[in-house]
Design a protein around this motif. Structure first.
Motif, PDB file in Angstrom:
ATOM      1  N   VAL A   1      35.649  21.016 -14.634  1.00 47.08           N
ATOM      2  CA  VAL A   1      34.572  20.384 -13.859  1.00 47.08           C
ATOM      3  C   VAL A   1      33.380  20.100 -14.776  1.00 47.08           C
ATOM      4  CG1 VAL A   1      32.980  20.668 -11.932  1.00 47.08           C
ATOM      5  CG2 VAL A   1      35.313  21.532 -11.748  1.00 47.08           C
ATOM      6  N   LEU A   2      33.069  21.064 -15.638  1.00 48.79           N
ATOM      7  CA  LEU A   2      31.955  20.869 -16.576  1.00 48.79           C
ATOM      8  C   LEU A   2      32.148  19.601 -17.407  1.00 48.79           C
ATOM      9  CD1 LEU A   2      30.891  24.217 -18.304  1.00 48.79           C
ATOM     10  CD2 LEU A   2      29.635  22.818 -16.659  1.00 48.79           C
ATOM     11  N   CYS A   3      33.405  19.361 -17.784  1.00 46.92           N
ATOM     12  CA  CYS A   3      33.726  18.191 -18.602  1.00 46.92           C
ATOM     13  C   CYS A   3      33.339  16.884 -17.911  1.00 46.92           C
ATOM     14  CB  CYS A   3      35.217  18.147 -18.884  1.00 46.92           C
ATOM     15  SG  CYS A   3      35.667  19.093 -20.312  1.00 46.92           S
ATOM     16  N   LEU A   4      33.441  16.875 -16.587  1.00 44.86           N
ATOM     17  CA  LEU A   4      33.109  15.653 -15.851  1.00 44.86           C
ATOM     18  C   LEU A   4      31.624  15.344 -15.981  1.00 44.86           C
ATOM     19  CD1 LEU A   4      35.186  16.078 -12.580  1.00 44.86           C
ATOM     20  CD2 LEU A   4      35.591  14.484 -14.458  1.00 44.86           C
ATOM     21  N   VAL A   5      30.823  16.405 -16.151  1.00 45.19           N
ATOM     22  CA  VAL A   5      29.372  16.225 -16.239  1.00 45.19           C
ATOM     23  C   VAL A   5      28.938  15.954 -17.679  1.00 45.19           C
ATOM     24  CG1 VAL A   5      27.151  17.216 -15.606  1.00 45.19           C
ATOM     25  CG2 VAL A   5      29.214  17.870 -14.341  1.00 45.19           C
ATOM     26  N   PHE A   6      29.488  16.735 -18.606  1.00 40.35           N
ATOM     27  CA  PHE A   6      29.058  16.615 -20.006  1.00 40.35           C
ATOM     28  C   PHE A   6      30.110  15.895 -20.847  1.00 40.35           C
ATOM     29  CE2 PHE A   6      27.138  20.522 -18.298  1.00 40.35           C
ATOM     30  CZ  PHE A   6      25.801  20.172 -18.402  1.00 40.35           C
ATOM     31  N   MET A   7      30.100  14.581 -20.761  1.00 36.29           N
ATOM     32  CA  MET A   7      31.082  13.771 -21.470  1.00 36.29           C
ATOM     33  C   MET A   7      31.031  13.980 -22.975  1.00 36.29           C
ATOM     34  SD  MET A   7      32.815  11.937 -19.336  1.00 36.29           S
ATOM     35  CE  MET A   7      33.279  10.270 -19.748  1.00 36.29           C
ATOM     36  N   GLU A   8      29.824  14.151 -23.528  1.00 32.50           N
ATOM     37  CA  GLU A   8      29.708  14.192 -24.992  1.00 32.50           C
ATOM     38  C   GLU A   8      30.214  15.523 -25.577  1.00 32.50           C
ATOM     39  OE1 GLU A   8      27.399  14.171 -22.780  1.00 32.50           O
ATOM     40  OE2 GLU A   8      25.578  15.253 -23.333  1.00 32.50           O
TER      41      GLU A   8
ATOM     42  N   ILE B   1      34.264  21.679 -25.202  1.00 30.74           N
ATOM     43  CA  ILE B   1      34.713  22.388 -23.991  1.00 30.74           C
ATOM     44  C   ILE B   1      36.228  22.576 -24.003  1.00 30.74           C
ATOM     45  CG2 ILE B   1      34.764  22.354 -21.468  1.00 30.74           C
ATOM     46  CD1 ILE B   1      32.181  20.756 -21.516  1.00 30.74           C
ATOM     47  N   TRP B   2      36.938  21.551 -24.449  1.00 26.66           N
ATOM     48  CA  TRP B   2      38.404  21.650 -24.513  1.00 26.66           C
ATOM     49  C   TRP B   2      38.808  22.783 -25.460  1.00 26.66           C
ATOM     50  CZ3 TRP B   2      42.802  21.123 -27.588  1.00 26.66           C
ATOM     51  CH2 TRP B   2      43.996  20.827 -26.900  1.00 26.66           C
TER      52      TRP B   2
ATOM     53  N   CYS C   1      38.313  17.206 -36.270  1.00 33.79           N
ATOM     54  CA  CYS C   1      36.915  16.779 -36.285  1.00 33.79           C
ATOM     55  C   CYS C   1      36.425  16.503 -37.699  1.00 33.79           C
ATOM     56  CB  CYS C   1      36.019  17.836 -35.636  1.00 33.79           C
ATOM     57  SG  CYS C   1      36.175  17.861 -33.861  1.00 33.79           S
ATOM     58  N   SER C   2      36.838  17.351 -38.642  1.00 34.75           N
ATOM     59  CA  SER C   2      36.329  17.130 -40.002  1.00 34.75           C
ATOM     60  C   SER C   2      37.056  15.961 -40.663  1.00 34.75           C
ATOM     61  CB  SER C   2      36.446  18.404 -40.846  1.00 34.75           C
ATOM     62  OG  SER C   2      37.793  18.773 -40.944  1.00 34.75           O
TER      63      SER C   2
ATOM     64  N   ASN D   1      28.537  15.819 -29.920  1.00 34.81           N
ATOM     65  CA  ASN D   1      28.021  14.525 -29.506  1.00 34.81           C
ATOM     66  C   ASN D   1      29.087  13.463 -29.740  1.00 34.81           C
ATOM     67  OD1 ASN D   1      26.376  12.512 -28.649  1.00 34.81           O
ATOM     68  ND2 ASN D   1      25.193  12.376 -30.555  1.00 34.81           N
ATOM     69  N   MET D   2      30.074  13.443 -28.853  1.00 31.35           N
ATOM     70  CA  MET D   2      31.177  12.525 -29.042  1.00 31.35           C
ATOM     71  C   MET D   2      31.057  11.369 -28.065  1.00 31.35           C
ATOM     72  SD  MET D   2      35.183  13.114 -28.533  1.00 31.35           S
ATOM     73  CE  MET D   2      34.923  12.944 -26.800  1.00 31.35           C
ATOM     74  N   ASP D   3      31.352  10.179 -28.571  1.00 32.25           N
ATOM     75  CA  ASP D   3      31.325   9.021 -27.685  1.00 32.25           C
ATOM     76  C   ASP D   3      32.685   8.340 -27.765  1.00 32.25           C
ATOM     77  OD1 ASP D   3      30.874   6.828 -26.214  1.00 32.25           O
ATOM     78  OD2 ASP D   3      28.969   6.293 -27.180  1.00 32.25           O
ATOM     79  N   TYR D   4      33.357   8.222 -26.614  1.00 35.79           N
ATOM     80  CA  TYR D   4      34.696   7.639 -26.614  1.00 35.79           C
ATOM     81  C   TYR D   4      34.689   6.217 -27.154  1.00 35.79           C
ATOM     82  CZ  TYR D   4      36.844  11.470 -24.027  1.00 35.79           C
ATOM     83  OH  TYR D   4      37.351  12.672 -23.663  1.00 35.79           O
ATOM     84  N   ASP D   5      33.602   5.467 -26.893  1.00 35.52           N
ATOM     85  CA  ASP D   5      33.574   4.059 -27.277  1.00 35.52           C
ATOM     86  C   ASP D   5      33.492   3.875 -28.787  1.00 35.52           C
ATOM     87  OD1 ASP D   5      33.703   3.407 -24.640  1.00 35.52           O
ATOM     88  OD2 ASP D   5      31.517   3.408 -24.372  1.00 35.52           O
ATOM     89  N   ASP D   6      32.962   4.916 -29.472  1.00 37.37           N
ATOM     90  CA  ASP D   6      32.807   4.800 -30.917  1.00 37.37           C
ATOM     91  C   ASP D   6      34.105   5.038 -31.685  1.00 37.37           C
ATOM     92  OD1 ASP D   6      30.235   4.219 -30.727  1.00 37.37           O
ATOM     93  OD2 ASP D   6      29.434   6.157 -31.364  1.00 37.37           O
ATOM     94  N   LEU D   7      35.088   5.661 -31.003  1.00 39.92           N
ATOM     95  CA  LEU D   7      36.286   6.066 -31.729  1.00 39.92           C
ATOM     96  C   LEU D   7      37.284   4.919 -31.834  1.00 39.92           C
ATOM     97  CD1 LEU D   7      36.846   9.583 -30.122  1.00 39.92           C
ATOM     98  CD2 LEU D   7      35.766   9.061 -32.310  1.00 39.92           C
ATOM     99  N   PRO D   8      37.823   4.699 -33.037  1.00 38.03           N
ATOM    100  CA  PRO D   8      38.855   3.666 -33.167  1.00 38.03           C
ATOM    101  C   PRO D   8      40.173   4.132 -32.548  1.00 38.03           C
ATOM    102  CG  PRO D   8      38.403   4.718 -35.290  1.00 38.03           C
ATOM    103  CD  PRO D   8      37.436   5.287 -34.309  1.00 38.03           C
TER     104      PRO D   8
END
Lengths: 205, 94
Positions: free
Chosen positions: A170-177, A182-183, A48-49, A57-64
């Motif tokens: 299951v929580l991951c399915l709800v809170f994508m960001e 969670i992992w 992460c660092s 607050n992670m967005d899959y679309d933002d990641l290269p």
């Protein structure tokens, strides 16, 4: 084993003991759980660092794309390191306890844990290239199911750890960001907690 | 003699062997030996006893060139063991 003993309570205890010893492998090392958990947390923090990712607050679309391949290699490396640590420390503990490392009970545990787990790993690997946003929830899900299944062949408590992992999936399915967070809780913090619980309950003599 | 007690299970090795075979299918000789911590000869003689009583079934096969013998409890053996356990429990309750 004593030759002559007619105390029925002791006899019944011996029977129970042999049944358990021949069907449950109880030499899993809790300390290795703590190590694996800490290693996981360090790995994720580094990731992460180094790539400036906010775990809250992670967005899959933002990641290269390049980040994904690093994540894949890091996760694979982490998995092999974890398996190596767990195996090494469990072998040590089994030797201390004078339990056969490749006996009836450990074979059963291995088959029942690693059959669902290896299919799960394959499943997640394929998903990585098509539905990356499902890899995190499904890896937790498969891991939880494998643990739940393994619980029949080792300390029962592993089942609870499995349930927690599945619930986090299951929580991951709800809170994508929150996927990374969670992992890390599932594979890092939960290992530390359960490992410490096992360590203090069974290993500290 | 106590009611319901099975002579076959008076011996600790045979009792131990049946305990293992109640919860495991097809167990190897070496596994039994390790779990019960007895010598080859001792275990073999008790196996013969249980085979004669038809409490266990034996399967001989080869892994490569090495002979591999595995055992499992027969239906008769399982029933006899359960009967024996019941007798033990009764004794405790008295």
């Amino acid at each position: 084993m004593k030759k002559e003993d007619n105390n029925p309570v002791e006899t019944l205890n011996d029977i129970k003991n042999l049944m358990e010893r021949s069907s449950k492998f109880i030499s899993l090392s809790g300390f290795s759980g703590i190590l694996i958990g800490i290693l996981t947390i360090i790995c994720v923090s580094w990731f992460c660092s180094a790539y400036d990712i906010d775990p809250l607050n992670m967005d899959y679309d933002d990641l290269p794309d390049q980040h994904f391949s690093v994540a894949l290699f890091a996760a694979m490396g982490l998995m092999f390191a974890s398996i190596a640590i767990a195996t090494f420390m469990t072998v040590r503990r089994a030797n201390q306890m004078k339990v056969s490392i490749w006996g009836l009970a450990s074979k059963r545990l291995f088959i029942n844990m690693f059959t669902p787990l290896s299919i799960g790993i394959l499943f997640c690997l394929v998903l990585f290239f098509s539905h990356i946003d499902l890899v995190v929830p499904l890896s937790l899900m498969f891991y939880g199911m494998s643990l739940f299944n393994a619980g029949n062949y080792t300390q029962q408590g592993i089942r609870s750890l499995g349930v927690v992992e599945m619930f986090l999936g299951v929580l991951c399915l709800v809170f994508m960001e929150y996927h990374i967070l969670i992992w890390t809780i599932g594979f890092g913090l939960m290992h530390v907690i359960y490992g410490a619980y096992m360590y203090f309950k069974f290993e500290k003599y | 003699m106590l009611e319901g007690f099975d002579k076959a299970f008076e011996n600790r090795v045979r009792l131990g062997m049946m305990s293992i075979l109640m919860v495991n299918e097809w167990v190897e000789f070496i596994e039994l030996k390790e779990l019960l911590q007895v010598t080859d000869g001792n275990l073999a003689s008790h196996i013969t006893y249980l085979e004669k009583a038809e409490y266990i079934e034996t399967r001989k096969s080869f892994i490569g060139k090495k002979p591999n013998t595995t055992f499992r409890a027969s239906k008769t053996g399982k029933d006899a063991f359960k009967q024996h356990l019941k007798a033990l429990e009764k004794l405790i309750k008295k």
